[in-house]
Design a protein around this motif. Structure first.
Motif, mmCIF file in Angstrom:
data_model
loop_
_atom_site.group_PDB
_atom_site.id
_atom_site.type_symbol
_atom_site.label_atom_id
_atom_site.label_comp_id
_atom_site.label_asym_id
_atom_site.label_seq_id
_atom_site.Cartn_x
_atom_site.Cartn_y
_atom_site.Cartn_z
ATOM 1 N N PHE A 9 -3.235 42.966 67.017
ATOM 2 C CA PHE A 9 -2.160 43.521 67.841
ATOM 3 C C PHE A 9 -2.234 45.051 67.953
ATOM 4 O O PHE A 9 -1.738 45.626 68.917
ATOM 5 N N GLY A 10 -2.840 45.696 66.980
ATOM 6 C CA GLY A 10 -2.901 47.147 66.982
ATOM 7 C C GLY A 10 -3.944 47.730 67.914
ATOM 8 O O GLY A 10 -3.760 48.821 68.467
ATOM 9 N N ALA A 11 -5.053 47.021 68.102
ATOM 10 C CA ALA A 11 -6.133 47.544 68.954
ATOM 11 C C ALA A 11 -5.686 47.784 70.393
ATOM 12 O O ALA A 11 -5.940 48.871 70.933
ATOM 13 N N PRO A 12 -5.021 46.841 71.051
ATOM 14 C CA PRO A 12 -4.571 47.129 72.415
ATOM 15 C C PRO A 12 -3.526 48.248 72.488
ATOM 16 O O PRO A 12 -3.497 49.017 73.451
ATOM 17 N N VAL A 13 -2.716 48.355 71.449
ATOM 18 C CA VAL A 13 -1.701 49.410 71.423
ATOM 19 C C VAL A 13 -2.382 50.775 71.340
ATOM 20 O O VAL A 13 -2.048 51.705 72.092
ATOM 21 N N ILE A 14 -3.337 50.910 70.437
ATOM 22 C CA ILE A 14 -4.058 52.178 70.295
ATOM 23 C C ILE A 14 -4.817 52.500 71.581
ATOM 24 O O ILE A 14 -4.805 53.642 72.053
ATOM 25 N N THR A 15 -5.462 51.492 72.166
ATOM 26 C CA THR A 15 -6.188 51.704 73.419
ATOM 27 C C THR A 15 -5.247 52.173 74.520
ATOM 28 O O THR A 15 -5.552 53.108 75.269
ATOM 29 N N GLY A 16 -4.093 51.559 74.633
ATOM 30 C CA GLY A 16 -3.117 51.939 75.650
ATOM 31 C C GLY A 16 -2.589 53.345 75.460
ATOM 32 O O GLY A 16 -2.441 54.107 76.416
ATOM 33 N N VAL A 17 -2.323 53.718 74.215
ATOM 34 C CA VAL A 17 -1.799 55.053 73.934
ATOM 35 C C VAL A 17 -2.856 56.111 74.241
ATOM 36 O O VAL A 17 -2.564 57.129 74.875
ATOM 37 N N VAL A 18 -4.091 55.861 73.808
ATOM 38 C CA VAL A 18 -5.152 56.849 74.006
ATOM 39 C C VAL A 18 -5.482 57.003 75.485
ATOM 40 O O VAL A 18 -5.596 58.124 75.990
ATOM 41 N N THR A 19 -5.629 55.892 76.198
ATOM 42 C CA THR A 19 -5.934 55.997 77.628
ATOM 43 C C THR A 19 -4.734 56.510 78.416
ATOM 44 O O THR A 19 -4.894 57.150 79.451
ATOM 45 N N GLY A 20 -3.536 56.260 77.947
ATOM 46 C CA GLY A 20 -2.334 56.769 78.593
ATOM 47 C C GLY A 20 -2.213 58.285 78.496
ATOM 48 O O GLY A 20 -1.588 58.930 79.342
ATOM 49 N N LYS A 21 -2.786 58.856 77.453
ATOM 50 C CA LYS A 21 -2.764 60.312 77.282
ATOM 51 C C LYS A 21 -3.827 60.994 78.133
ATOM 52 O O LYS A 21 -3.922 62.212 78.138
ATOM 53 N N GLY A 22 -4.650 60.214 78.814
ATOM 54 C CA GLY A 22 -5.663 60.796 79.687
ATOM 55 C C GLY A 22 -7.057 60.841 79.108
ATOM 56 O O GLY A 22 -7.966 61.356 79.742
#
Length: 82
Positions: A9-22
């Motif tokens: 569950f953590g991998a998609p969250v981290i991916t979303g946060v990092v890509t969301g920051k640009g």
């Protein structure tokens, strides 16, 4: 087992946060590699700790067996003199 659930569950969250920051997928890959290295270090340290505790347990159990069987230092000395 719980760690697998957290990673799933953590991998998609981290991916979303990092890509969301640009940041790009290279940053996500770098973060994943860093966490993999940290996990490897933790596994090695845990393995060493478990090996040391197992070794200590064997020494204590062998000492208890010697005392239970009557083969301590005093008994060997007495039997050798007979």
């Amino acid at each position: 087992m719980f760690g697998i659930v957290i990673a799933t569950f953590g991998a998609p969250v981290i991916t979303g946060v990092v890509t969301g920051k640009g940041y790009g997928m290279q940053a996500v890959f770098a973060i994943g590699a860093a966490f993999a290295a940290l996990a490897l270090i933790c596994m090695v340290l845990l393995g060493r700790e478990l090996n040391q505790s197992k070794h200590k347990r064997v020494i204590v159990n062998s000492y208890k067996e010697e005392k239970k069987n009557g083969f301590g230092n005093n008994e060997k000395t007495v039997r050798a003199g007979k």
